[in-house]
Design a protein around this motif. Structure first.
Motif, short mmCIF file in Angstrom:
data_model
loop_
_atom_site.label_atom_id
_atom_site.label_comp_id
_atom_site.label_asym_id
_atom_site.label_seq_id
_atom_site.Cartn_x
_atom_site.Cartn_y
_atom_site.Cartn_z
N HIS A 81 6.23 32.27 -19.76
CA HIS A 81 4.97 32.67 -19.14
C HIS A 81 3.74 32.18 -19.92
CE1 HIS A 81 6.41 35.08 -15.83
NE2 HIS A 81 7.18 35.80 -16.61
N GLY A 90 -5.16 32.17 -16.49
CA GLY A 90 -3.74 32.06 -16.79
C GLY A 90 -3.26 33.26 -17.59
N ARG A 92 -4.57 36.19 -17.38
CA ARG A 92 -4.55 37.29 -16.40
C ARG A 92 -3.26 37.24 -15.57
NH1 ARG A 92 -8.26 41.55 -16.83
NH2 ARG A 92 -10.15 40.72 -17.82
N ARG A 93 -2.80 36.06 -15.26
CA ARG A 93 -1.55 35.95 -14.50
C ARG A 93 -0.37 36.45 -15.32
NH1 ARG A 93 -4.19 31.26 -12.52
NH2 ARG A 93 -3.24 29.93 -14.12
N TRP A 94 -0.39 36.19 -16.63
CA TRP A 94 0.63 36.75 -17.52
C TRP A 94 0.60 38.27 -17.46
CZ3 TRP A 94 -0.84 39.63 -21.95
CH2 TRP A 94 0.21 40.01 -22.79
N ASP A 96 -0.56 40.10 -14.99
CA ASP A 96 -0.15 40.52 -13.65
C ASP A 96 1.38 40.55 -13.52
OD1 ASP A 96 -2.81 40.73 -12.98
OD2 ASP A 96 -2.86 38.83 -11.86
#
Length: 205
Positions: A81, A90, A92-94, A96
């Motif tokens: 990740h 990116g 923030r996506r981790w 999420d």
């Protein structure tokens, strides 16, 4: 190192050992280490007492094997990740992905490594050292990710990746504990959001 760990295994023996460790890992995660007996593991893995003791001389040896397997799993997941993160979005996506995974079980059970650390670190020095090494590796991944963001100019030179990475991991682990007690992923989401908001304070405009 247990005496049984040095014995050469046949493919069938290795499969049996893997099945025992996987069953123990699941039970430790859901029930806890202390609440899980070797008989529980034997029944869950479909093995006999002789098979279990052929691979693990006692429960502590099995615990150490589970820590090794769980650590490799968690660190591989995190590396996957984090390795491509080059923006705050990116990161923030981790966040999420972690919150979503936690929400699927209503916040229950917490972090596999964190849960074992709470149960074992004060009474099993080998387990404490192994878990500490895993958390150190996890922290290094976060520090490396934040260092990358600073090198790319996403974060300012004032950002301290070491301190920010430590704070981010602490927020994550604390979030796991609060989510477990609340049986909701919301506390975990809030803890990570606050940590990421602090990191975003160092973003270049």
């Amino acid at each position: 190192m247990s005496a049984t760990s040095d014995v050469r295994r046949t493919p069938r023996g290795l499969e049996t050992r893997s099945r025992i460790v996987d069953s123990a890992a699941k039970l430790f995660y859901v029930r806890g280490v202390n609440a899980t007996t070797l008989d529980d593991v034997r029944l869950a893995s479909g093995t006999s007492k002789s098979q279990l003791y052929n691979h693990f001389e006692d429960k502590r040896a099995l615990i150490h094997a589970v820590i090794d397997v769980q650590s490799k799993f968690v660190l591989a997941r995190e590396e996957q990740h984090l390795r491509g993160v080059k923006t705050l979005a990116g990161l923030r996506r981790w966040r999420d992905a972690l919150v979503h995974a936690n929400s699927l079980q209503d916040g229950s059970y917490g972090c596999a490594l964190g849960a074992m650390s709470i149960e074992l670190s004060d009474n099993d020095e080998q387990s404490r050292q192994a878990l500490n090494a895993s958390f150190d590796a996890w922290q290094r991944m976060l520090v490396e990710t934040l260092t990358r963001l600073r090198v790319l100019g996403v974060l300012s030179e004032d950002a301290d990746p070491q301190r920010l990475g430590t704070g981010l991991l602490a927020a994550l682990q604390g979030g796991y504990v609060l989510a477990q007690n609340a049986q909701s992923s919301e506390p975990m989401a809030v803890a990570l959001d606050m940590a990421l908001d602090h990191i975003a304070f160092f973003a270049r405009n």
